[in-house]
Design a protein around this motif. Structure first.
Motif, PDB file in Angstrom:
ATOM      1  N   MET A   1      -3.677   5.957   8.239  1.00 54.03           N
ATOM      2  CA  MET A   1      -2.266   5.856   7.768  1.00 54.03           C
ATOM      3  C   MET A   1      -1.863   4.430   7.543  1.00 54.03           C
ATOM      4  O   MET A   1      -2.306   3.348   8.239  1.00 54.03           O
ATOM      5  N   LEU A   2      -1.252   4.001   6.787  1.00 54.56           N
ATOM      6  CA  LEU A   2      -0.758   2.737   6.376  1.00 54.56           C
ATOM      7  C   LEU A   2       0.233   2.343   7.117  1.00 54.56           C
ATOM      8  O   LEU A   2       1.500   2.686   7.309  1.00 54.56           O
ATOM      9  N   TYR A   3       0.505   0.903   7.451  1.00 60.53           N
ATOM     10  CA  TYR A   3       1.530   0.199   8.042  1.00 60.53           C
ATOM     11  C   TYR A   3       1.545  -1.336   7.430  1.00 60.53           C
ATOM     12  O   TYR A   3       0.492  -1.817   7.184  1.00 60.53           O
ATOM     13  N   HIS A   4       2.594  -1.685   6.875  1.00 59.70           N
ATOM     14  CA  HIS A   4       3.152  -2.939   6.490  1.00 59.70           C
ATOM     15  C   HIS A   4       3.400  -3.639   7.701  1.00 59.70           C
ATOM     16  O   HIS A   4       4.398  -3.418   8.438  1.00 59.70           O
TER      17      HIS A   4
ATOM     18  N   ILE B   1      -1.500  -5.298   5.270  1.00 56.27           N
ATOM     19  CA  ILE B   1      -1.566  -3.767   5.096  1.00 56.27           C
ATOM     20  C   ILE B   1      -2.575  -3.393   6.022  1.00 56.27           C
ATOM     21  O   ILE B   1      -3.938  -3.676   5.759  1.00 56.27           O
TER      22      ILE B   1
ATOM     23  N   MET C   1       6.290  -1.700   9.265  1.00 55.94           N
ATOM     24  CA  MET C   1       7.269  -0.528   8.663  1.00 55.94           C
ATOM     25  C   MET C   1       6.017   0.300   8.394  1.00 55.94           C
ATOM     26  O   MET C   1       4.973   0.008   7.700  1.00 55.94           O
ATOM     27  N   PRO C   2       6.207   1.643   8.689  1.00 51.53           N
ATOM     28  CA  PRO C   2       5.201   2.806   8.246  1.00 51.53           C
ATOM     29  C   PRO C   2       5.277   2.994   6.721  1.00 51.53           C
ATOM     30  O   PRO C   2       6.620   3.088   5.900  1.00 51.53           O
ATOM     31  N   LEU C   3       4.225   3.110   6.147  1.00 52.81           N
ATOM     32  CA  LEU C   3       4.112   3.388   4.431  1.00 52.81           C
ATOM     33  C   LEU C   3       3.595   4.780   4.187  1.00 52.81           C
ATOM     34  O   LEU C   3       2.717   5.219   5.003  1.00 52.81           O
ATOM     35  N   CYS C   4       4.082   5.059   3.275  1.00 59.78           N
ATOM     36  CA  CYS C   4       3.461   6.603   2.614  1.00 59.78           C
ATOM     37  C   CYS C   4       2.991   5.943   1.175  1.00 59.78           C
ATOM     38  O   CYS C   4       3.367   5.188   0.428  1.00 59.78           O
TER      39      CYS C   4
ATOM     40  N   HIS D   1       3.219   6.177  -2.506  1.00 56.81           N
ATOM     41  CA  HIS D   1       4.490   6.529  -3.384  1.00 56.81           C
ATOM     42  C   HIS D   1       4.061   7.487  -4.336  1.00 56.81           C
ATOM     43  O   HIS D   1       2.974   7.486  -5.041  1.00 56.81           O
ATOM     44  N   PRO D   2       4.678   8.505  -4.746  1.00 58.91           N
ATOM     45  CA  PRO D   2       4.530   9.309  -5.525  1.00 58.91           C
ATOM     46  C   PRO D   2       4.514   8.873  -6.957  1.00 58.91           C
ATOM     47  O   PRO D   2       3.947   9.410  -7.911  1.00 58.91           O
ATOM     48  N   SER D   3       4.807   7.570  -7.531  1.00 58.03           N
ATOM     49  CA  SER D   3       4.555   7.055  -8.793  1.00 58.03           C
ATOM     50  C   SER D   3       3.344   6.153  -8.701  1.00 58.03           C
ATOM     51  O   SER D   3       3.173   5.690  -9.773  1.00 58.03           O
ATOM     52  N   SER D   4       2.702   6.083  -7.699  1.00 61.50           N
ATOM     53  CA  SER D   4       1.550   5.284  -7.697  1.00 61.50           C
ATOM     54  C   SER D   4       0.309   5.988  -8.373  1.00 61.50           C
ATOM     55  O   SER D   4       0.086   7.157  -8.369  1.00 61.50           O
ATOM     56  N   MET D   5      -0.458   5.156  -8.917  1.00 61.05           N
ATOM     57  CA  MET D   5      -1.534   5.770 -10.052  1.00 61.05           C
ATOM     58  C   MET D   5      -2.868   5.950  -8.831  1.00 61.05           C
ATOM     59  O   MET D   5      -3.669   6.264  -9.417  1.00 61.05           O
TER      60      MET D   5
ATOM     61  N   ASP E   1      -4.358   4.803  -2.403  1.00 61.06           N
ATOM     62  CA  ASP E   1      -3.425   3.522  -1.970  1.00 61.06           C
ATOM     63  C   ASP E   1      -2.319   4.310  -1.217  1.00 61.06           C
ATOM     64  O   ASP E   1      -1.217   4.241  -1.379  1.00 61.06           O
TER      65      ASP E   1
END
Lengths: 96, 96, 96, 96, 96, 96, 96, 96, 96, 96
Positions: free
Chosen positions: E1-4, E55, E82-85, E87-91, E95
């Protein structure tokens, strides 16, 4: 138990005067009733502001919550709350 | 005239205990004397904090200033002040 | 009654390690004792911070005040407090 | 994994009552369902505010995101989130 | 899981240079090791500041907590997370 | 050159759904096109928020400005920007 | 490329005067050299403050970073940075 | 005398496009006229924002006030102002 | 030209009393001299604070800067400044 | 007694011009009348802002409250208030 509550009122500038007056009248009746019961111990106006500082004496947090939610002006208020204790330097026993 | 005064105390963590106790003892004597004169109307402790909320009744701004400057803990305090009026909904005549 | 308490710890970087460890050890003992009594209901660590979020169940504001003032790390903490009520949507009766 | 989530609700004062009640009813059903699944572990009301503090137990960040986006009141909320860990001083193994 | 994670470093101006250099050298070794493991995915320097934006890809909150607590510069840092997900627009699929 | 950009979206709650969906669809197309060109290097969703964190790789400030002004959602966004450098501890040569 | 940089200087009040003067003298030499190269385009003093507002013209973010890190007063400064573009209403072609 | 002025523009999203364009056109004419007179010395766009940073050279505070109040976009702007002096390290005599 | 200046004084609590008194005595002499010249038009004490609000009448920004830098207490002050104009509703011609 | 009052005016941009002018005209008459009575001692315009800084001389807090509530522009103002004392370094006896 005592709670320090400050209330800032923001009535929309386009609300009609009659409605505003009617809400304020109900607010005053509501406040006086709680003061007579000893629940709303003090209410002071902050000079120059549409804001008051109050001291509530409630049985518990839920009691405070219900008292505040019943304020006719509640939807137009910003409220901040601090739980208070009797101060050890206070000369009053019941200014708890 | 009434003033709402909140005082937050920040004593340096490296100050020696005897000095701290001596200042606090003088603070308590000073506070009780002003309470007996009716100048320091109320003092409440904010739960969980080294902070109080007080109501002062002073002749004028200069009187308030001198009373606060005389606090033994003043050099270690952050103070914020709001002038108060009697609220038109208050049931007390003298909770001015 | 429930209180939401967040505690941020700021130990001076030049305090000697033995003293820090001794205070932390006392803090842990103090915390566990209050947890066993049901007073300190929950304690969570905020990820990546020297900070916790806790739920206290105290008799009244004074009880909370005394519990917090007794924390060995109290002189190095910033504390913020919110009184909590049982939420009407909660499925728990005692998560008051 | 646990997340501390605080939600403040700001419903426009001019929204009609029936719509507000309908959204709140759906919110309650939604919340109870997640509580029964063990995902919404705790929900408390902040006294005197239209605000709650909650603890969620989610599989990962995306799970949390979807749960929050599904809240019927989401468009009217300000939300802040902190990832939580089990505290080493906690007496509970699963209050992770 | 990603964290900023953003980290601001405040080294006391009176710390001796050799100590500072030694801590920074250990910090660099520590960082490179985590980067090679794929845990510290990105690290960028904020131009003109003693600050980075990073990240992290961790198993869970506790993993993140332990990784950050192990930073040699941690005692001199302010950290925000900040916890990150994905993004639905990410290609990018990964990531996440 | 790299820029750290965070975007918070505030769509008015009374905007009609079809318009919102149409703008979001154009936003996604616009974003994917820039990602394919290598200009929009990363986009992550902040969990639980209508907010993203992105990394842009632009020729210069004007290029960044034009890219952001072209966002279909720009009129509803709050944007904050930080110029980034390659970090000397980064193991990547091109994560500049 | 242009950067708007504001620098606030906080020299500890107990630093000895000779050291302060020596650092300031080096700062002035450093600044004049960069001005002559056209890198430090403008420097103005904020009236009544130990603070300046400057415009830098740098090749890229890294160039700016290195220029700022080289400031003899850097360890005592708070710095904030905004990337600037030529304004479409500007009558200057090169006030980019 | 020089003044540092930053202007942030917030045009309501529901204002019709023709009105917006007409105001912006008048703003540009107004700005260019003041630039030619040497009153509006510099104007830069803050990258990615609907915001500019400007340097005005006015006879006195009243002159500045009248110049700013005459801005066609003034009713939609937030403005902040700092009086500037020539910096003693500046190599320009007239960058006062 | 008029400037509104507020000055907050933060003298370190461990500075020896003789030094403090000597600086304050010089501050008073300095202030009275400027008042007699008509440069320091007004000085008021903010009740309960170690803070003043002042009105200065200076030839230009540089004059103000030099006057403030000459304050014996300057190194211990936080200062904020607002340029003032005569108000069109003022009945005084010279309360410019 | 003196009070420092700053007033920021926020008139809605869609209010019709005639109404705005009528309110401002009444505001000016009201202000001049209080100035002639010596109650509104000073009024200055903050350069570049729709804001003033004023000094009021009132009998007590209630007097100030009534004076401010009577302002025709009051519903559109943000007001902040500080009680002032004569400064011991002031050369004026009555600039109390």
């Amino acid at each position: 138990m005592l709670y320090h509550v400050s209330m800032t009122v923001n009535i929309p500038t386009d609300m009609d005067t009659a409605t505003v007056e009617e809400i304020k009248a109900r607010e005053k009746v509501y406040s006086l009733d709680l003061q007579r019961q000893g629940i709303w111990r003090h209410i002071w106006r902050v000079a120059g502001q549409y804001e008051n500082v109050s001291i509530f004496d409630c049985r518990d947090h839920l009691h405070l919550h219900e008292v505040l939610m019943g304020l006719p002006l509640y939807p137009y208020m910003n409220i901040s709350i601090m739980p208070l204790c009797r101060h050890p330097s206070s000369m009053h026993e019941d200014d708890k």
